[in-house]
Design an enzyme around this catalytic site. Structure first.
Site, PDB file in Angstrom:
ATOM      1  N   THR A  39     -16.871   1.158 -17.180  1.00 12.38           N
ATOM      2  CA  THR A  39     -18.060   1.979 -16.905  1.00 12.38           C
ATOM      3  C   THR A  39     -18.622   2.611 -18.169  1.00 12.38           C
ATOM      4  O   THR A  39     -19.834   2.772 -18.303  1.00 12.38           O
ATOM      5  CB  THR A  39     -17.686   3.069 -15.869  1.00 12.38           C
ATOM      6  OG1 THR A  39     -17.426   2.408 -14.635  1.00 12.38           O
ATOM      7  CG2 THR A  39     -18.790   4.075 -15.657  1.00 12.38           C
ATOM      8  N   SER A  83     -12.760  -3.352 -15.678  1.00 11.34           N
ATOM      9  CA  SER A  83     -11.294  -3.429 -15.833  1.00 11.34           C
ATOM     10  C   SER A  83     -10.597  -3.968 -14.591  1.00 11.34           C
ATOM     11  O   SER A  83      -9.405  -4.281 -14.638  1.00 11.34           O
ATOM     12  CB  SER A  83     -10.704  -2.092 -16.258  1.00 11.34           C
ATOM     13  OG  SER A  83     -10.601  -1.209 -15.176  1.00 11.34           O
ATOM     14  N   THR A 116     -11.759   2.478 -16.180  1.00  8.39           N
ATOM     15  CA  THR A 116     -10.753   3.449 -15.713  1.00  8.39           C
ATOM     16  C   THR A 116      -9.899   2.925 -14.549  1.00  8.39           C
ATOM     17  O   THR A 116      -8.839   3.472 -14.276  1.00  8.39           O
ATOM     18  CB  THR A 116     -11.420   4.778 -15.282  1.00  8.39           C
ATOM     19  OG1 THR A 116     -12.294   4.525 -14.182  1.00  8.39           O
ATOM     20  CG2 THR A 116     -12.180   5.412 -16.422  1.00  8.39           C
ATOM     21  N   ASP A 117     -10.354   1.854 -13.895  1.00 15.85           N
ATOM     22  CA  ASP A 117      -9.601   1.379 -12.718  1.00 15.85           C
ATOM     23  C   ASP A 117      -8.191   0.928 -13.077  1.00 15.85           C
ATOM     24  O   ASP A 117      -7.253   1.129 -12.301  1.00 15.85           O
ATOM     25  CB  ASP A 117     -10.341   0.220 -12.034  1.00 15.85           C
ATOM     26  CG  ASP A 117     -11.591   0.697 -11.302  1.00 15.85           C
ATOM     27  OD1 ASP A 117     -11.804   1.924 -11.245  1.00 15.85           O
ATOM     28  OD2 ASP A 117     -12.352  -0.150 -10.806  1.00 15.85           O
TER      29      ASP A 117
HETATM   30  N1  ASP Z   1     -15.205  -0.247 -12.532  1.00 15.06           N
HETATM   31  C1  ASP Z   1     -14.903   0.447 -13.688  1.00 15.06           C
HETATM   32  C2  ASP Z   1     -13.787  -0.245 -14.463  1.00 15.06           C
HETATM   33  O1  ASP Z   1     -12.636   0.029 -14.250  1.00 15.06           O
HETATM   34  C3  ASP Z   1     -14.558   1.865 -13.401  1.00 15.06           C
HETATM   35  C4  ASP Z   1     -14.605   2.658 -14.648  1.00 15.06           C
HETATM   36  O2  ASP Z   1     -14.569   2.179 -15.734  1.00 15.06           O
HETATM   37  O3  ASP Z   1     -14.653   3.901 -14.516  1.00 15.06           O
HETATM   38  O4  ASP Z   1     -14.081  -1.083 -15.285  1.00 15.06           O
END
Ligand code: ASP
Length: 352
Positions: A39, A83, A116-117
């Protein structure tokens, strides 16, 4: 008697004074930002209204005011993916790339931007495998680059501040989000949409960053290092549930898995049907590690009923310690090739 200065001498002196006052860029520490996506590097696609990978490494850095005052930044673009698409094999490549970058004596440390995932798993994988002891800080964002108040730039500034701080030495790999510093081993994502999305459970944060200063709360938790094998073995993670008939565990054992991590309940327990399925897997020489869905506390051999932790240990199951099941899986992928069937050695690594 002193002769008055010529105009040329006067201008030269003023310039020299400025050179002395200004901190030359070379004297700032060098920090390498390795970008992988997430993200933090996503923007809303006007056609679909959904966030997609969009921002380059250089753009990410130029969106952080004040960064150039604390460090010389170099960027390395490793990938630009969500991710949820990350794989252990990609973390192998990332770990090797980061060690290569850190070999340069001029480089103080590395900041890795990551979705973050799966950032908690990625950070743990690198914490287990990196050879360098220099600081490595994983950072992400809960709000994308087209949001009214993206959190990515502040998180990057904090991450670089941490790398440059002497307080960060010895923390190994951390996940630093929303000013809080989490050890790679303890960190979990605990919120799907709020900027305060990560914590370290009862182990507590390592520290906190505010107004450019790093405050230290804790030393890093104990941990081990393992070499990256030529090939990562297939290890499957299965969550058990009330009324589970054990079919998924048997299926995994039939899929040529070398290891199965079972996310049990409580202190590490499963029902009798799953206990039978575990015996089926063990009889096929599959390594079985028992984890728990509970956030805090160790997996312990307490219960002697069929499927209880104590009974499973007698069957030959390894107890997964006190890390989330997804991290147990990564540890097992690295440990199986090293342990070469030595059950006690495996248990020792999970205990530490
Ligand atoms: N969908 C995103 C990821 O993990 C969520 C994030 O980065 O906050 O790539």
């Amino acid at each position: 008697m002193k002769r008055p200065l010529t105009l040329f001498q006067f201008i030269l002196m003023v310039n020299l004074a400025f050179v002395a006052i200004e901190v030359p860029a070379q004297s700032l520490p060098t920090v390498v930002v390795v970008t992988t996506g997430g993200t933090i590097a996503e923007k809303i696609d006007p056609a679909t209204g959904a966030a997609v990978p969009a921002v380059s490494g250089k753009d990410l850095i130029s969106a952080v005011p004040g960064l150039e005052k604390i460090a010389n930044i170099r960027t390395v673009e490793y990938s630009n993916i969500d991710s949820s698409h990350m794989t252990p094999q990609m973390w192998v490549g990332l770990s090797k790339k980061v060690d290569e970058v850190l070999k340069d004596p001029k480089v103080k440390g590395v900041v890795i931007t990551h979705g973050t995932d799966t950032i908690a798993e990625g950070a743990y994988f690198l914490d287990l495998t990196l050879k360098s002891k220099k600081p490595v800080v994983f950072v992400g964002a809960m709000r994308n680059a087209s949001d009214v108040s993206p959190d990515g730039p502040a998180n990057i500034l904090d991450a670089v501040t941490q790398v440059c701080s002497d307080k960060a030495a010895g923390w190994g790999v951390t996940v630093t989000m929303n000013q809080y510093i989490n050890a790679a081993k303890s960190v979990r994502k605990v919120q799907t949409s709020n900027v305060q999305a990560f914590n370290s459970g009862e182990k507590g944060y390592l520290g906190y960053i505010a107004v450019g200063k790093v405050e230290k709360f804790n030393d890093r938790p104990a941990g081990i290092k393992l070499p990256i094998p030529k090939e990562l073995p297939k290890v499957i993670l299965i969550k058990t549930f009330a009324g589970d008939d054990g079919a998924l565990v048997k299926f995994a054992a039939d899929q040529d898995a070398k290891g199965i991590v079972i996310e049990g309940v409580g202190a590490g327990n499963v029902n009798p049907q799953v206990a039978d399925a575990i015996k089926y897997a063990l009889d096929k020489d599959v390594v079985v590690v028992l984890s728990t869905r509970v956030y805090n506390g160790d997996v312990l051999p307490v219960y002697g009923v069929k499927g209880g932790g104590a009974s499973l240990v007698k069957q030959g199951v390894i107890l997964g310690g006190n890390i989330p099941a997804a991290k147990d899986r990564l540890l097992l992928m690295l440990a199986i090739p090293q342990a070469r069937g030595n059950h006690d050695q495996l248990q020792q690594w999970f205990d530490s």
